[in-house]
Scaffold this motif. Structure first.
Motif, mmCIF file in Angstrom:
data_model
loop_
_atom_site.group_PDB
_atom_site.id
_atom_site.type_symbol
_atom_site.label_atom_id
_atom_site.label_comp_id
_atom_site.label_asym_id
_atom_site.label_seq_id
_atom_site.Cartn_x
_atom_site.Cartn_y
_atom_site.Cartn_z
ATOM 1 N N ILE A 315 21.477 15.849 -0.253
ATOM 2 C CA ILE A 315 21.923 17.184 -0.676
ATOM 3 C C ILE A 315 23.447 17.268 -0.641
ATOM 4 O O ILE A 315 24.083 17.782 -1.578
ATOM 5 C CB ILE A 315 21.294 18.261 0.225
ATOM 6 N N ILE A 316 24.034 16.754 0.437
ATOM 7 C CA ILE A 316 25.498 16.764 0.549
ATOM 8 C C ILE A 316 26.132 15.947 -0.583
ATOM 9 O O ILE A 316 27.165 16.319 -1.138
ATOM 10 C CB ILE A 316 25.929 16.227 1.928
ATOM 11 N N GLY A 317 25.471 14.833 -0.936
ATOM 12 C CA GLY A 317 25.957 14.041 -2.066
ATOM 13 C C GLY A 317 25.933 14.837 -3.361
ATOM 14 O O GLY A 317 26.844 14.732 -4.193
ATOM 15 N N GLY A 318 24.889 15.656 -3.537
ATOM 16 C CA GLY A 318 24.822 16.525 -4.717
ATOM 17 C C GLY A 318 25.925 17.558 -4.720
ATOM 18 O O GLY A 318 26.497 17.878 -5.776
ATOM 19 N N TRP A 319 26.243 18.107 -3.545
ATOM 20 C CA TRP A 319 27.372 19.054 -3.457
ATOM 21 C C TRP A 319 28.684 18.365 -3.832
ATOM 22 O O TRP A 319 29.527 18.956 -4.520
ATOM 23 C CB TRP A 319 27.487 19.608 -2.042
ATOM 24 N N LEU A 320 28.838 17.130 -3.365
ATOM 25 C CA LEU A 320 30.075 16.388 -3.649
ATOM 26 C C LEU A 320 30.210 16.111 -5.151
ATOM 27 O O LEU A 320 31.312 16.222 -5.706
ATOM 28 C CB LEU A 320 30.080 15.072 -2.871
#
Length: 360
Positions: A315-320
């Motif tokens: 999920i954090i990768g998607g935010w990035l």
């Protein structure tokens, strides 16, 4: 083969990046209002060109002092207040026309010659000024080097010297603009990541949903068409700079862009947002049903600590990815969206929706 479904997913992603970019660029402009980093960056460029000892005299020249209120010392900020938004911002100009710079620079040169206050500046005086200063052991400053170089290439012509100073200023400001853009890119990346986290805009999840949800994809394509139409009528809505001679972009415009973008995001059921402290669209994917939160909670609880960590890292990768997309700017994504829609409009109806086979 590149099909309509793939194109529609691309349209949806471009539209999402456009909306988020509008929000983040407006937030960045509010930050610029609070800190006036354009003005401080411009001053740093002037210091590099003229040297720190000439900066105050330069900003006090009539052609420059007319661009801001008060005097130079009054426009500066105390080091104690420099970190406080609004209170700690410089009041120096954010933009200086090249003609004003050249005239102010010539006046600076004149003040450093031995000419009487009523005498006119001649090229011979400037030539003499570019020579070594008696008793001065300091390295030759950039202004003298630049003026001598301009005179050597243009000859003894005061108008040509002024034009050369303008060109020198413009070329230096291109580099200064690069400094500012680099800082802006970093700020947009940070703002974009914070916005993506707060609103849970996970580019990976959005793309997955667009790839599998026909209804959502149709809604997004329809919204993209209306957005293109609105932005064509009023380009400022999509972050386009005002046309030459038009009304300057204002903070009210930026605030309207935020309101319009957030309103557009709520018109369609984009797979974003939080619910009960969990990222809603990603959490729903854990359940067997689209709205079975108890099933999702049980599935999440059954995951090992390592699996939960990987889930959150995804999920954090998607935010990035969303944040990286923001750094391209709203104008870029509007152009991409517009091109995608043009390509889509050229697809034949049979290619969009194949005819049903005859029942006979």
């Amino acid at each position: 083969m590149f099909g309509l479904k793939t194109l529609d997913v691309g349209i949806g992603m471009a539209l999402m990046f456009l909306f988020v970019s509008l929000i983040c660029s407006a937030v960045r402009e509010f930050g610029e209002l609070a800190t006036k980093t354009r003005a401080s960056t411009l001053k740093a460029g002037i210091v590099e060109m003229l040297g720190s000892s000439r900066v105050e005299a330069f900003f006090e020249q009539p052609h420059i002092s007319a661009l801001y209120k008060g005097n130079y010392q009054g426009a500066l900020v105390s080091s104690i207040l420099s970190w406080i938004p609004f209170l700690g911002r410089t009041k120096l100009p954010s933009y200086i026309p090249s003609g004003n710079f050249a005239k102010a620079a010539l006046q600076l040169i004149r003040s450093e010659t031995t000419l009487a206050s009523t005498a006119a500046l001649a090229v011979s005086d400037v030539r003499a000024w570019t020579g070594p200063v008696p008793g001065d052991q300091k390295p030759e400053d950039d202004l003298r080097k630049a003026v001598r170089s301009i005179l050597d290439s243009t000859g003894d012509d005061l108008n040509a010297l002024q034009t050369g100073l303008e060109q020198w200023f413009n070329s230096t400001m291109d580099r200064v603009s690069g400094w500012y853009k680099s800082r802006t890119q970093i700020w947009l990346l940070v703002i974009g990541f914070v916005a993506a986290a707060l609103m849970n805009i996970d580019a990976i999840t959005v793309m997955q949903r667009l790839s599998t949800d026909d209804k959502l994809r149709d809604q997004v394509v329809a919204q993209a068409g209306s957005t293109i139409a609105e932005c064509t009528k009023d380009p400022a809505q999509c972050g386009a700079p005002p046309k030459q001679g038009g009304t300057p972009d204002t903070l009210n415009t930026k605030l309207d862009n935020i309101k319009a973008a957030t309103a557009q995001m709520t018109q369609v059921s984009w797979p974003i947002g939080w619910s009960g402290g969990y990222p809603d669209p990603q959490f729903k994917l854990l359940s067997s049903g689209p709205s079975d939160k108890n099933d999702a909670a049980a599935a999440y609880a059954a995951m090992t600590g390592w699996d939960q960590l990987l889930w959150w890292l995804g999920i954090i990768g998607g935010w990035l990815i969303t944040a990286i997309g923001v750094t391209f700017g709203s104008s870029f994504w509007f152009d991409v969206l517009n091109r995608f829609m043009v390509v889509r409009s050229t697809i034949k109806p049979d290619e969009k929706s194949p005819k049903e086979k005859s029942k006979s």
